[in-house]
Write a protein that holds these residues in place. Structure first.
Motif, PDB file in Angstrom:
ATOM      1  N   SER A  57      45.008  29.708  52.452  1.00 43.65           N
ATOM      2  CA  SER A  57      45.592  31.050  52.410  1.00 43.65           C
ATOM      3  C   SER A  57      45.318  31.730  51.065  1.00 43.65           C
ATOM      4  CB  SER A  57      47.106  30.881  52.618  1.00 43.65           C
ATOM      5  OG  SER A  57      47.736  32.117  52.727  1.00 43.65           O
ATOM      6  N   HIS A  58      45.171  33.053  51.116  1.00 40.22           N
ATOM      7  CA  HIS A  58      45.019  33.850  49.885  1.00 40.22           C
ATOM      8  C   HIS A  58      45.713  35.183  50.200  1.00 40.22           C
ATOM      9  CE1 HIS A  58      43.583  35.561  46.278  1.00 40.22           C
ATOM     10  NE2 HIS A  58      42.278  35.325  46.370  1.00 40.22           N
ATOM     11  N   PRO A  59      47.063  35.143  50.253  1.00 40.54           N
ATOM     12  CA  PRO A  59      47.781  36.279  50.834  1.00 40.54           C
ATOM     13  C   PRO A  59      47.587  37.613  50.128  1.00 40.54           C
ATOM     14  CG  PRO A  59      49.310  34.675  49.874  1.00 40.54           C
ATOM     15  CD  PRO A  59      47.970  34.040  49.880  1.00 40.54           C
ATOM     16  N   THR A  60      47.526  37.634  48.784  1.00 43.14           N
ATOM     17  CA  THR A  60      47.362  38.958  48.159  1.00 43.14           C
ATOM     18  C   THR A  60      45.974  39.528  48.455  1.00 43.14           C
ATOM     19  OG1 THR A  60      46.818  37.962  46.001  1.00 43.14           O
ATOM     20  CG2 THR A  60      49.102  38.694  46.326  1.00 43.14           C
ATOM     21  N   GLN A  61      44.972  38.642  48.666  1.00 41.77           N
ATOM     22  CA  GLN A  61      43.651  39.146  49.041  1.00 41.77           C
ATOM     23  C   GLN A  61      43.708  39.737  50.454  1.00 41.77           C
ATOM     24  OE1 GLN A  61      40.655  38.990  47.017  1.00 41.77           O
ATOM     25  NE2 GLN A  61      39.979  40.468  48.543  1.00 41.77           N
ATOM     26  N   GLY A  62      44.371  39.024  51.378  1.00 46.84           N
ATOM     27  CA  GLY A  62      44.510  39.549  52.742  1.00 46.84           C
ATOM     28  C   GLY A  62      45.225  40.892  52.735  1.00 46.84           C
ATOM     29  N   ILE A  71      49.913  30.865  41.363  1.00 39.97           N
ATOM     30  CA  ILE A  71      49.259  29.548  41.426  1.00 39.97           C
ATOM     31  C   ILE A  71      47.982  29.613  42.261  1.00 39.97           C
ATOM     32  CG2 ILE A  71      49.549  27.092  42.022  1.00 39.97           C
ATOM     33  CD1 ILE A  71      51.925  27.806  40.384  1.00 39.97           C
ATOM     34  N   ARG A  72      46.882  29.194  41.671  1.00 43.07           N
ATOM     35  CA  ARG A  72      45.664  28.920  42.471  1.00 43.07           C
ATOM     36  C   ARG A  72      45.394  27.428  42.357  1.00 43.07           C
ATOM     37  NH1 ARG A  72      40.047  32.135  42.709  1.00 43.07           N
ATOM     38  NH2 ARG A  72      41.428  33.429  43.967  1.00 43.07           N
ATOM     39  N   HIS A  73      45.128  26.812  43.515  1.00 49.40           N
ATOM     40  CA  HIS A  73      44.947  25.354  43.507  1.00 49.40           C
ATOM     41  C   HIS A  73      43.946  24.959  44.601  1.00 49.40           C
ATOM     42  CE1 HIS A  73      45.939  21.104  43.248  1.00 49.40           C
ATOM     43  NE2 HIS A  73      46.581  21.391  42.126  1.00 49.40           N
ATOM     44  N   GLU A 133      41.729  26.444  39.638  1.00 46.58           N
ATOM     45  CA  GLU A 133      40.378  26.701  40.161  1.00 46.58           C
ATOM     46  C   GLU A 133      39.914  27.991  39.503  1.00 46.58           C
ATOM     47  OE1 GLU A 133      39.732  27.890  44.237  1.00 46.58           O
ATOM     48  OE2 GLU A 133      39.764  25.812  44.876  1.00 46.58           O
ATOM     49  N   ASN A 134      38.608  28.169  39.375  1.00 41.87           N
ATOM     50  CA  ASN A 134      38.084  29.361  38.698  1.00 41.87           C
ATOM     51  C   ASN A 134      38.434  30.648  39.440  1.00 41.87           C
ATOM     52  OD1 ASN A 134      36.983  27.661  36.852  1.00 41.87           O
ATOM     53  ND2 ASN A 134      34.890  27.815  37.627  1.00 41.87           N
ATOM     54  N   SER A 135      38.464  31.726  38.688  1.00 45.77           N
ATOM     55  CA  SER A 135      38.744  33.045  39.273  1.00 45.77           C
ATOM     56  C   SER A 135      38.308  34.114  38.289  1.00 45.77           C
ATOM     57  CB  SER A 135      40.246  33.176  39.533  1.00 45.77           C
ATOM     58  OG  SER A 135      40.594  34.510  39.820  1.00 45.77           O
ATOM     59  N   THR A 136      37.780  35.202  38.799  1.00 44.08           N
ATOM     60  CA  THR A 136      37.563  36.392  37.968  1.00 44.08           C
ATOM     61  C   THR A 136      38.576  37.457  38.367  1.00 44.08           C
ATOM     62  OG1 THR A 136      35.202  35.953  37.718  1.00 44.08           O
ATOM     63  CG2 THR A 136      35.927  38.231  37.352  1.00 44.08           C
ATOM     64  N   ARG A 137      38.521  37.885  39.644  1.00 45.06           N
ATOM     65  CA  ARG A 137      39.323  39.017  40.102  1.00 45.06           C
ATOM     66  C   ARG A 137      40.814  38.719  40.196  1.00 45.06           C
ATOM     67  NH1 ARG A 137      34.274  39.306  41.626  1.00 45.06           N
ATOM     68  NH2 ARG A 137      34.618  37.087  41.835  1.00 45.06           N
ATOM     69  N   THR A 138      41.178  37.636  40.856  1.00 48.65           N
ATOM     70  CA  THR A 138      42.602  37.407  41.140  1.00 48.65           C
ATOM     71  C   THR A 138      43.388  37.202  39.842  1.00 48.65           C
ATOM     72  OG1 THR A 138      41.862  36.341  43.167  1.00 48.65           O
ATOM     73  CG2 THR A 138      44.185  36.098  42.614  1.00 48.65           C
ATOM     74  N   ARG A 139      42.864  36.343  38.954  1.00 48.38           N
ATOM     75  CA  ARG A 139      43.612  36.054  37.726  1.00 48.38           C
ATOM     76  C   ARG A 139      43.754  37.301  36.855  1.00 48.38           C
ATOM     77  NH1 ARG A 139      44.154  35.367  32.940  1.00 48.38           N
ATOM     78  NH2 ARG A 139      42.010  35.901  32.398  1.00 48.38           N
ATOM     79  N   HIS A 187      33.981  43.099  50.773  1.00 48.29           N
ATOM     80  CA  HIS A 187      33.688  41.718  50.368  1.00 48.29           C
ATOM     81  C   HIS A 187      34.736  41.352  49.321  1.00 48.29           C
ATOM     82  CE1 HIS A 187      31.703  38.111  49.057  1.00 48.29           C
ATOM     83  NE2 HIS A 187      30.556  38.356  49.666  1.00 48.29           N
ATOM     84  N   PRO A 188      35.402  40.191  49.465  1.00 49.03           N
ATOM     85  CA  PRO A 188      36.440  39.839  48.481  1.00 49.03           C
ATOM     86  C   PRO A 188      35.864  39.466  47.116  1.00 49.03           C
ATOM     87  CG  PRO A 188      36.095  38.019  50.017  1.00 49.03           C
ATOM     88  CD  PRO A 188      35.277  39.174  50.523  1.00 49.03           C
ATOM     89  N   GLY A 189      34.549  39.176  47.076  1.00 53.00           N
ATOM     90  CA  GLY A 189      33.929  38.702  45.850  1.00 53.00           C
ATOM     91  C   GLY A 189      34.274  37.223  45.639  1.00 53.00           C
ATOM     92  N   PRO A 190      33.493  36.485  44.850  1.00 52.07           N
ATOM     93  CA  PRO A 190      32.245  36.926  44.248  1.00 52.07           C
ATOM     94  C   PRO A 190      31.147  37.096  45.317  1.00 52.07           C
ATOM     95  CG  PRO A 190      32.598  34.577  43.835  1.00 52.07           C
ATOM     96  CD  PRO A 190      33.827  35.071  44.507  1.00 52.07           C
ATOM     97  N   ILE A 191      30.320  38.153  45.132  1.00 54.26           N
ATOM     98  CA  ILE A 191      29.244  38.357  46.109  1.00 54.26           C
ATOM     99  C   ILE A 191      28.013  37.558  45.681  1.00 54.26           C
ATOM    100  CG2 ILE A 191      30.064  40.642  46.821  1.00 54.26           C
ATOM    101  CD1 ILE A 191      27.822  41.930  45.254  1.00 54.26           C
TER     102      ILE A 191
HETATM  103  N1   CP Z   1      38.503  37.349  45.699  1.00 54.24           N
HETATM  104  C1   CP Z   1      38.779  36.351  44.855  1.00 54.24           C
HETATM  105  O1   CP Z   1      39.666  35.502  45.082  1.00 54.24           O
HETATM  106  O2   CP Z   1      38.008  36.348  43.718  1.00 54.24           O
HETATM  107  P1   CP Z   1      38.226  35.384  42.476  1.00 54.24           P
HETATM  108  O3   CP Z   1      37.870  33.986  42.926  1.00 54.24           O
HETATM  109  O4   CP Z   1      37.311  35.901  41.401  1.00 54.24           O
HETATM  110  O5   CP Z   1      39.672  35.453  42.069  1.00 54.24           O
END
Ligand code: CP
Length: 317
Positions: free
Chosen positions: A144-149, A114-116, A61-67, A272-276
C-alpha cells in the motif's frame, strides 16, 4: 485488514491503507487539499495548523518524492520535522523499530511517516505504539502507498472534474506495485466507471476482482478510448528474479509512445507516480508532452499530505 486507522469514535487516527476508507472521507481530504493548494501559491506558504507538533520521517527504503513532499508539507503546516537517517541510527545496533519509535515519542514525536520494504510494517507499528500518535504509511512492500493513491485520484479530479463515466488504464507492473493497489482501491471507492489493468500476464495480480477491473494484455486495446493513462515502472526490487527478457523488449510491447497515445481520448492525461524510467515504460516525448501531468502530481502531493496530517491532528476539521 482491520480498520485500526479509524477509531471507535470515528476519529481518523492513522493512515495505513485506502482500504477501509469511505468516499466521504476521501472527498473531505480532497476538499481540504484544495485549500492547501491555494496556500502553496502564496508568497508565504506557511499556516500554523501543526505548530508545536513534531513530524518524524522514518524511511527504511529510498525515496525522492514522498519523503521530501512530506517534509515540505509538515514545514508549511509549521510543524517541527525530524528526518531519521536510518543508516546511521541505532537500528544497526539491534534496536527494534518499536523501541526506536518509542524513543522518538519520548522526544514528543506526534506523526510518524514510515516507509518500509516489509508489507504490513506500518500497521504493526500502529498496533504496538502509544495510542496518541499517528502513523502514516509512506509505502510498505508491495502492499500500500495510500497518500500516492490519494494524490493520484486528486490529480484526476483536478483535470477531469468528475469520476463518473471515466475510463482509466493502469499500465505496467501491477503485480508488484503498492501504488497500483492503492490507486485501484481509491478509484473503485470513488466510483470510476471503467478501471483497466494493462500489462503482460506476468505483471497481473493473481486475484483480480472481475466485477471491478478489466484485464488487458496488449497496449492497443488497453489504451483505446481512455481518459486517463496511469503508467507504472517495473518494480525490480520486489522481484525474486528477472522476469522480463529485456527492457528494450518490454518497451516494444508495453512502452507508452506518442503513437499509442493517439488511441486514447484526445484530451487524455498521462500520469506516473515516479520515478520514471524513460525508454523502458514511457517514451521521453510522452513523459514531457502537454498531456503529461506527472510533475503536477508531485505538486498536488504536498497539498494532499498537508490535508492528511491536519486531519489526523485536528479532530474538529
Ligand atoms: N512515488 C513515489 O513513491 O516516489 P518516491 O519513491 O520517490 O517517494
Amino acid at each position: 485488514m482491520s480498520n485500526i486507522q479509524i477509531t471507535k469514535k470515528d476519529n481518523f487516527q492513522h493512515l495505513l491503507s485506502i482500504e477501509g476508507m469511505n468516499k466521504e472521507l476521501i472527498i473531505k481530504i480532497f476538499d481540504i487539499a484544495e485549500t492547501f493548494l491555494k496556500i502553496g501559491k502564496n508568497d508565504v506558504k506557511k499556516v500554523p495548523l501543526l505548530r508545536g507538533k513534531t513530524v518524524c520521517n522514518l524511511f527504511f527504503e529510498n525515496s525522492t518524492r514522498t519523503r521530501t513532499t512530506f517534509e515540505i508539507a509538515a514545514k508549511r503546516l509549521s510543524a517541527d520535522v525530524l528526518n531519521l537517517d536510518i543508516s546511521s541510527s541505532s537500528q544497526s545496533k539491534g534496536e527494534s523499530i518499536i523501541d526506536t519509535i518509542n524513543n522518538l515519542i519520548a522526544m514528543s514525536g506526534n506523526i510518524f511517516v514510515i516507509r518500509h520494504p516489509e508489507s504490513g510494517m506500518p500497521e504493526y507499528i500502529a498496533s504496538n505504539v502509544n495510542k496518541d500518535v499517528h502513523i502514516i504509511n509512506a509505502g510498505d512492500g508491495n502492499n500500500s502507498h495510500p497518500t500516492q493513491g490519494l494524490l493520484d485520484a486528486f490529480t484526476i479530479r483536478k483535470y477531469k472534474k468528475d469520476f463518473d463515466g471515466l475510463k482509466i488504464a493502469i499500465i505496467g507492473d501491477i503485480k508488484h506495485s503498492r501504488v497500483a493497489r492503492s490507486e485501484m482501491h481509491a478509484l473503485s471507492i470513488l466510483g470510476v466507471s471503467e478501471i483497466r489493468l494493462v500489462g503482460p500476464k506476468i505483471f497481473m495480480p493473481d486475484d483480480i476482482d472481475q466485477n471491478k477491473f478489466m484485464e488487458f494484455n496488449d497496449m492497443e486495446s488497453g489504451i483505446s478510448d481512455v481518459d486517463v493513462v496511469m503508467m507504472l515502472r517495473i518494480q525490480k526490487e520486489r522481484m525474486q528474479q528477472e522476469i522480463i527478457p529485456s527492457e528494450e523488449n518490454y518497451f516494444e510491447s508495453f512502452g507508452l509512445t506518442t503513437e499509442l497515445m493517439k488511441l486514447a481520448k484526445k484530451n487524455a492525461i498521462v500520469m506516473h507516480p515516479g520515478p520514471i524510467n524513460r525508454g523502458v515504460e514511457i517514451q521521453t516525448e510522452v513523459a514531457d508532452s502537454a498531456q503529461s501531468v506527472i510533475l503536477a502530481q508531485v505538486t498536488f502531493g504536498i497539498a494532499i499530505r498537508m490535508a492528511v496530517m491536519t486531519m489526523l491532528i485536528d479532530k474538529n476539521i
